[in-house]
Scaffold this motif. Structure first.
Motif, mmCIF file in Angstrom:
data_model
loop_
_atom_site.group_PDB
_atom_site.id
_atom_site.type_symbol
_atom_site.label_atom_id
_atom_site.label_comp_id
_atom_site.label_asym_id
_atom_site.label_seq_id
_atom_site.Cartn_x
_atom_site.Cartn_y
_atom_site.Cartn_z
ATOM 1 N N LEU A 98 0.841 -1.195 0.000
ATOM 2 C CA LEU A 98 0.000 0.000 0.000
ATOM 3 C C LEU A 98 0.877 1.246 0.000
ATOM 4 O O LEU A 98 1.912 1.298 0.664
ATOM 5 C CB LEU A 98 -0.903 0.032 1.229
ATOM 6 C CG LEU A 98 -2.068 -0.934 1.238
ATOM 7 C CD1 LEU A 98 -2.853 -0.793 2.545
ATOM 8 C CD2 LEU A 98 -2.986 -0.716 0.053
ATOM 9 N N ALA A 148 0.204 5.654 -0.030
ATOM 10 C CA ALA A 148 -0.713 6.795 -0.006
ATOM 11 C C ALA A 148 0.082 8.043 -0.391
ATOM 12 O O ALA A 148 0.607 8.755 0.471
ATOM 13 C CB ALA A 148 -1.340 6.949 1.375
ATOM 14 N N PHE A 185 -13.814 -0.535 0.730
ATOM 15 C CA PHE A 185 -13.007 0.442 0.015
ATOM 16 C C PHE A 185 -12.365 -0.276 -1.170
ATOM 17 O O PHE A 185 -11.772 -1.338 -1.000
ATOM 18 C CB PHE A 185 -11.895 0.999 0.914
ATOM 19 C CG PHE A 185 -12.398 1.731 2.114
ATOM 20 C CD1 PHE A 185 -12.701 3.079 2.042
ATOM 21 C CD2 PHE A 185 -12.563 1.073 3.320
ATOM 22 C CE1 PHE A 185 -13.154 3.764 3.160
ATOM 23 C CE2 PHE A 185 -13.017 1.740 4.444
ATOM 24 C CZ PHE A 185 -13.321 3.092 4.361
ATOM 25 N N GLU A 186 -12.471 0.321 -2.336
ATOM 26 C CA GLU A 186 -11.912 -0.290 -3.547
ATOM 27 C C GLU A 186 -10.629 0.445 -3.922
ATOM 28 O O GLU A 186 -10.599 1.675 -3.958
ATOM 29 C CB GLU A 186 -12.953 -0.177 -4.659
ATOM 30 C CG GLU A 186 -12.652 -0.998 -5.878
ATOM 31 C CD GLU A 186 -13.853 -1.023 -6.805
ATOM 32 O OE1 GLU A 186 -14.650 -1.967 -6.710
ATOM 33 O OE2 GLU A 186 -13.982 -0.090 -7.612
ATOM 34 N N LEU A 187 -9.570 -0.322 -4.202
ATOM 35 C CA LEU A 187 -8.270 0.263 -4.526
ATOM 36 C C LEU A 187 -7.814 -0.163 -5.915
ATOM 37 O O LEU A 187 -8.172 -1.235 -6.399
ATOM 38 C CB LEU A 187 -7.218 -0.201 -3.516
ATOM 39 C CG LEU A 187 -7.406 0.263 -2.086
ATOM 40 C CD1 LEU A 187 -8.237 -0.726 -1.296
ATOM 41 C CD2 LEU A 187 -6.065 0.420 -1.431
ATOM 42 N N GLN A 191 -4.270 -0.475 -8.631
ATOM 43 C CA GLN A 191 -2.847 -0.794 -8.545
ATOM 44 C C GLN A 191 -2.034 0.114 -9.450
ATOM 45 O O GLN A 191 -2.566 0.714 -10.385
ATOM 46 C CB GLN A 191 -2.591 -2.243 -8.955
ATOM 47 C CG GLN A 191 -2.703 -2.484 -10.455
ATOM 48 C CD GLN A 191 -2.082 -3.793 -10.903
ATOM 49 O OE1 GLN A 191 -1.083 -4.231 -10.353
ATOM 50 N NE2 GLN A 191 -2.672 -4.411 -11.901
ATOM 51 N N TRP A 220 -9.372 -4.608 -2.302
ATOM 52 C CA TRP A 220 -10.303 -3.866 -1.470
ATOM 53 C C TRP A 220 -10.036 -4.154 -0.015
ATOM 54 O O TRP A 220 -9.424 -5.139 0.342
ATOM 55 C CB TRP A 220 -11.766 -4.181 -1.796
ATOM 56 C CG TRP A 220 -11.972 -5.357 -2.676
ATOM 57 C CD1 TRP A 220 -12.240 -5.344 -4.013
ATOM 58 C CD2 TRP A 220 -11.902 -6.739 -2.321
ATOM 59 N NE1 TRP A 220 -12.335 -6.629 -4.479
ATOM 60 C CE2 TRP A 220 -12.132 -7.510 -3.465
ATOM 61 C CE3 TRP A 220 -11.654 -7.412 -1.132
ATOM 62 C CZ2 TRP A 220 -12.143 -8.891 -3.465
ATOM 63 C CZ3 TRP A 220 -11.651 -8.799 -1.131
ATOM 64 C CH2 TRP A 220 -11.901 -9.504 -2.297
ATOM 65 N N LEU A 237 -11.348 4.526 -3.995
ATOM 66 C CA LEU A 237 -10.261 5.410 -3.596
ATOM 67 C C LEU A 237 -9.325 5.628 -4.779
ATOM 68 O O LEU A 237 -8.755 4.678 -5.308
ATOM 69 C CB LEU A 237 -9.501 4.812 -2.413
ATOM 70 C CG LEU A 237 -10.351 4.602 -1.159
ATOM 71 C CD1 LEU A 237 -9.601 3.786 -0.127
ATOM 72 C CD2 LEU A 237 -10.784 5.943 -0.590
ATOM 73 N N PRO A 253 -6.082 6.560 -6.986
ATOM 74 C CA PRO A 253 -4.683 6.197 -6.725
ATOM 75 C C PRO A 253 -3.855 7.288 -6.057
ATOM 76 O O PRO A 253 -2.859 6.995 -5.417
ATOM 77 C CB PRO A 253 -4.128 5.870 -8.112
ATOM 78 C CG PRO A 253 -5.321 5.510 -8.926
ATOM 79 C CD PRO A 253 -6.452 6.333 -8.390
ATOM 80 N N ILE A 271 -4.660 6.532 -2.188
ATOM 81 C CA ILE A 271 -4.029 5.272 -1.770
ATOM 82 C C ILE A 271 -4.094 4.300 -2.936
ATOM 83 O O ILE A 271 -5.055 4.306 -3.712
ATOM 84 C CB ILE A 271 -4.693 4.687 -0.507
ATOM 85 C CG1 ILE A 271 -3.815 3.569 0.076
ATOM 86 C CG2 ILE A 271 -6.109 4.251 -0.775
ATOM 87 C CD1 ILE A 271 -4.196 3.177 1.498
ATOM 88 N N ARG A 272 -3.079 3.504 -3.085
ATOM 89 C CA ARG A 272 -3.036 2.521 -4.173
ATOM 90 C C ARG A 272 -2.167 1.356 -3.737
ATOM 91 O O ARG A 272 -1.470 1.409 -2.729
ATOM 92 C CB ARG A 272 -2.492 3.148 -5.447
ATOM 93 C CG ARG A 272 -1.030 3.531 -5.339
ATOM 94 C CD ARG A 272 -0.482 4.034 -6.656
ATOM 95 N NE ARG A 272 0.925 4.342 -6.558
ATOM 96 C CZ ARG A 272 1.424 5.558 -6.684
ATOM 97 N NH1 ARG A 272 0.652 6.586 -6.911
ATOM 98 N NH2 ARG A 272 2.728 5.742 -6.588
ATOM 99 N N VAL A 273 -2.219 0.316 -4.534
ATOM 100 C CA VAL A 273 -1.358 -0.840 -4.324
ATOM 101 C C VAL A 273 -0.211 -0.738 -5.328
ATOM 102 O O VAL A 273 -0.441 -0.792 -6.530
ATOM 103 C CB VAL A 273 -2.133 -2.163 -4.536
ATOM 104 C CG1 VAL A 273 -1.199 -3.354 -4.355
ATOM 105 C CG2 VAL A 273 -3.326 -2.247 -3.597
#
Length: 142
Positions: A7, A9, A38-40, A42, A89, A116, A118, A121-123
């Motif tokens: 993760l 941010a 929460f959906e993230l 990449q 998520w 959310l 990128p 926050i993102r992967v």
């Protein structure tokens, strides 16, 4: 999801030098009632290794990014759909009916997913971690 995903941010790190997920989630959850998950997204990272990297995470700094210059409207649309797909998520297990690879479903219709962006926050997906060659040779200059 995988040992090669971390993760990040970006705005929090830029403003504060670090981020605390335990602080961010309640803040975001307070903006909308009935959040089920929460959906993230990449950001694939890879390519040529940085020889002076001080950690595994800083070894690959090349990001795929999204380049739309010079594309037709249809090509831009297709590129956006490929790049901006849900990746992971963070769920409230009481309020999520089911999960599958890259998708989740809230238990009831009045519950919502918070997507959310990128920048929040993102992967960071280190696609070349554990590989002797780059899996993103052209895209990430490997």
């Amino acid at each position: 999801h995988s040992f090669e995903e971390f993760l990040h941010a970006p705005e929090e790190v830029k403003n504060k030098g670090s981020f605390d997920l335990g602080e961010l989630l309640p803040r975001w959850a307070s903006e909308y009632p009935n959040i089920a998950y929460f959906e993230l997204f990449q950001e694939p990272m890879g390519g040529r290794k940085y020889p002076s990297a001080k950690s595994v995470v800083s070894t690959w700094k090349h990001a795929r990014g999204l380049k739309l210059d010079g594309l037709t409207d249809l090509e831009r649309l297709k590129a956006s759909h490929v790049h901006f797909q849900p990746f992971a998520w963070i769920v409230d297990p009481v309020n999520v009916l089911q999960t599958a690879v890259h998708y989740a479903q809230a238990r009831s219709e009045d519950q919502v997913a918070m997507v959310l962006v990128p920048e929040l926050i993102r992967v960071n997906h280190l696609v070349d971690l554990g590989s002797n060659t780059s899996r993103c040779q052209e895209e990430l200059k490997g």
